[in-house]
Scaffold this active site. Structure first.
Site, PDB file in Angstrom:
ATOM      1  N   LEU A 156       3.370  -3.492  15.347  1.00  0.00           N
ATOM      2  CA  LEU A 156       4.524  -3.927  14.564  1.00  0.00           C
ATOM      3  C   LEU A 156       4.663  -5.421  14.851  1.00  0.00           C
ATOM      4  O   LEU A 156       4.984  -5.823  15.968  1.00  0.00           O
ATOM      5  CB  LEU A 156       5.790  -3.168  14.961  1.00  0.00           C
ATOM      6  CG  LEU A 156       5.755  -1.665  14.695  1.00  0.00           C
ATOM      7  CD1 LEU A 156       7.090  -1.041  15.053  1.00  0.00           C
ATOM      8  CD2 LEU A 156       5.405  -1.367  13.239  1.00  0.00           C
ATOM      9  N   PRO A 157       4.382  -6.263  13.836  1.00  0.00           N
ATOM     10  CA  PRO A 157       4.096  -7.685  14.084  1.00  0.00           C
ATOM     11  C   PRO A 157       5.344  -8.550  14.302  1.00  0.00           C
ATOM     12  O   PRO A 157       5.624  -9.449  13.525  1.00  0.00           O
ATOM     13  CB  PRO A 157       3.340  -8.109  12.825  1.00  0.00           C
ATOM     14  CG  PRO A 157       3.886  -7.211  11.753  1.00  0.00           C
ATOM     15  CD  PRO A 157       4.228  -5.900  12.413  1.00  0.00           C
ATOM     16  N   CYS A 158       6.046  -8.297  15.415  1.00  0.00           N
ATOM     17  CA  CYS A 158       7.220  -9.122  15.719  1.00  0.00           C
ATOM     18  C   CYS A 158       6.805 -10.563  16.040  1.00  0.00           C
ATOM     19  O   CYS A 158       7.630 -11.469  15.989  1.00  0.00           O
ATOM     20  CB  CYS A 158       8.016  -8.516  16.873  1.00  0.00           C
ATOM     21  SG  CYS A 158       7.101  -8.416  18.421  1.00  0.00           S
ATOM     22  N   HIS A 159       5.514 -10.756  16.327  1.00  0.00           N
ATOM     23  CA  HIS A 159       5.054 -12.123  16.634  1.00  0.00           C
ATOM     24  C   HIS A 159       5.098 -13.030  15.406  1.00  0.00           C
ATOM     25  O   HIS A 159       5.008 -14.239  15.527  1.00  0.00           O
ATOM     26  CB  HIS A 159       3.624 -12.082  17.213  1.00  0.00           C
ATOM     27  CG  HIS A 159       2.617 -11.439  16.309  1.00  0.00           C
ATOM     28  ND1 HIS A 159       2.406 -10.078  16.281  1.00  0.00           N
ATOM     29  CD2 HIS A 159       1.775 -11.955  15.372  1.00  0.00           C
ATOM     30  CE1 HIS A 159       1.458  -9.789  15.390  1.00  0.00           C
ATOM     31  NE2 HIS A 159       1.066 -10.916  14.815  1.00  0.00           N
ATOM     32  N   ARG A 160       5.227 -12.435  14.210  1.00  0.00           N
ATOM     33  CA  ARG A 160       5.263 -13.254  12.985  1.00  0.00           C
ATOM     34  C   ARG A 160       6.652 -13.809  12.693  1.00  0.00           C
ATOM     35  O   ARG A 160       6.832 -14.539  11.724  1.00  0.00           O
ATOM     36  CB  ARG A 160       4.773 -12.425  11.788  1.00  0.00           C
ATOM     37  CG  ARG A 160       3.290 -12.095  11.882  1.00  0.00           C
ATOM     38  CD  ARG A 160       2.832 -11.244  10.710  1.00  0.00           C
ATOM     39  NE  ARG A 160       1.514 -10.683  10.993  1.00  0.00           N
ATOM     40  CZ  ARG A 160       1.074  -9.529  10.497  1.00  0.00           C
ATOM     41  NH1 ARG A 160       1.846  -8.824   9.698  1.00  0.00           N
ATOM     42  NH2 ARG A 160      -0.129  -9.091  10.802  1.00  0.00           N
TER      43      ARG A 160
END
Lengths: 192, 163
Positions: A156-160
């Protein structure tokens, strides 16, 4: 303790064998990657953790939230480990393994569950923009906190999600890890 | 999803902390061959029963109790296979002690009455207090104390004063 009791308590035989246990309700493994060690866990075929947190804390939370039958069984993680390695090698942009937000609060679930549709590979978005998209326009800070508690990092790309000024702000795996992931995605998008 | 209120630790933490103790106790109770089987069975039983536990206290004692019961089961299952006429003079109920460290001691332990043998093994190899021993043997701490002191007295007689 007298001599006899001492002799009794010193009983030992060599080559003790650890037990072989059935499939756990929650299987986990520690996976060393370019961005740090991730604790990966699956329950009922879904990924419940991909976390930079320490083993004792995360497995303790899984025991309470899912089932106490939590075991280190790396084979059960083969699919997610494979997809992660491909992603980190720049050979995969989307994950097919299913995710379960068992470790997230209701608000964290609201923020995280549709994160994949609100973001795209190689692009970033600000906390405020994401807050607006999930109909919580005034909750940018709370959204940031929920992203910071993401139990299923990378998948789940919270880094984006970054600060509105363009600063990376923060990441559970450290800012270097966040920068690494964003650079990886940018490079692949450019070369595509 | 079932939310646990008793706060049981992840089962892996039990395995990591106690598998050696379980394996050691199982071998002391059931011998080098059956011991490993007893330990494996004990872990399977513990794993099956674990989510139903209502308390996270004394998990080590709980595991060693299961181990002792599995050792009893194996022991009972073996008994009918031994024709009574062939029963040797020396008890063969316990593990084959000849090949073990401190064989004199463990030979003498094997000749103790069954309950005494279990009690001192749980007490000293299992490192349980009398409450733990009593729980494993379905008896009272006072009875456990008696079993252990009777066993120690017999062992001292058998092995000599400075045992």
């Amino acid at each position: 303790m007298n001599a006899l009791e001492d002799r009794l308590s010193r009983f030992s035989t060599p080559d003790l064998k650890p037990p072989v246990l059935p499939d756990a309700d929650v299987a986990y493994a520690l996976h060393d990657t370019a961005i740090g060690t991730l604790l990966l866990a699956v329950a009922h075929g879904r990924v419940v953790a991909s976390s930079f947190g320490d083993e004792e804390t995360i497995t303790g939370r899984l025991a309470r939230a899912v089932s106490p039958r939590v075991l280190r069984q790396p084979r059960a993680l083969d699919a997610v480990r494979g997809e992660l390695d491909e992603y980190l090698a720049g050979e995969r942009q989307e994950f097919t393994v299913q995710v379960d937000l068992a470790l997230a609060t209701p608000f964290q679930q609201l923020v995280l569950s549709d994160l994949r549709t609100h973001t795209s590979y190689g692009a970033t978005k600000s906390y405020g923009e994401l807050a607006g998209e999930i109909d919580r326009p005034k909750a940018a800070r709370a959204v940031g906190t929920a992203l910071g508690a993401n139990p299923v990092c990378v998948l789940l790309p919270c880094h984006r999600i970054i600060g509105s000024s363009g600063s990376l702000t923060g990441y559970a795996g450290g800012l270097d890890a966040k920068r690494y992931l964003l650079n990886l995605e940018k490079k692949r998008t450019r070369s595509a | 999803m079932v939310v646990m209120t008793v706060g049981l630790p992840p089962f892996q933490a039990l395995v990591d902390a106690h598998w050696r103790d379980v394996a050691r106790l199982a071998r002391a109770l059931a011998g080098p061959v059956d011991g490993d089987d007893v330990a494996q069975r004990a872990w399977e039983k513990a794993f099956a029963a674990y989510p139903g536990l209502t308390s996270a206290k004394n998990l080590r004692s709980w595991l060693l109790t299961i181990t002792a019961r599995c050792a009893t089961d194996v022991h009972r299952a073996r008994k009918p296979q031994r024709p009574l006429d062939d029963a040797p003079a020396v008890a063969v109920d316990g593990p084959d002690a000849a090949a073990w460290p401190d064989p004199n001691l463990w030979q003498a332990v094997n000749e103790l009455p069954e309950r005494q043998r279990y009690a001192i093994t749980l007490k000293y190899v299992g490192d349980l207090d009398h409450h733990g021993v009593a729980a494993a043997l379905d008896t009272t701490p006072a009875a456990s104390r008696r079993l252990v002191s009777d066993a120690l007295a017999t062992l001292r007689r058998t092995l000599g004063v400075d045992a």
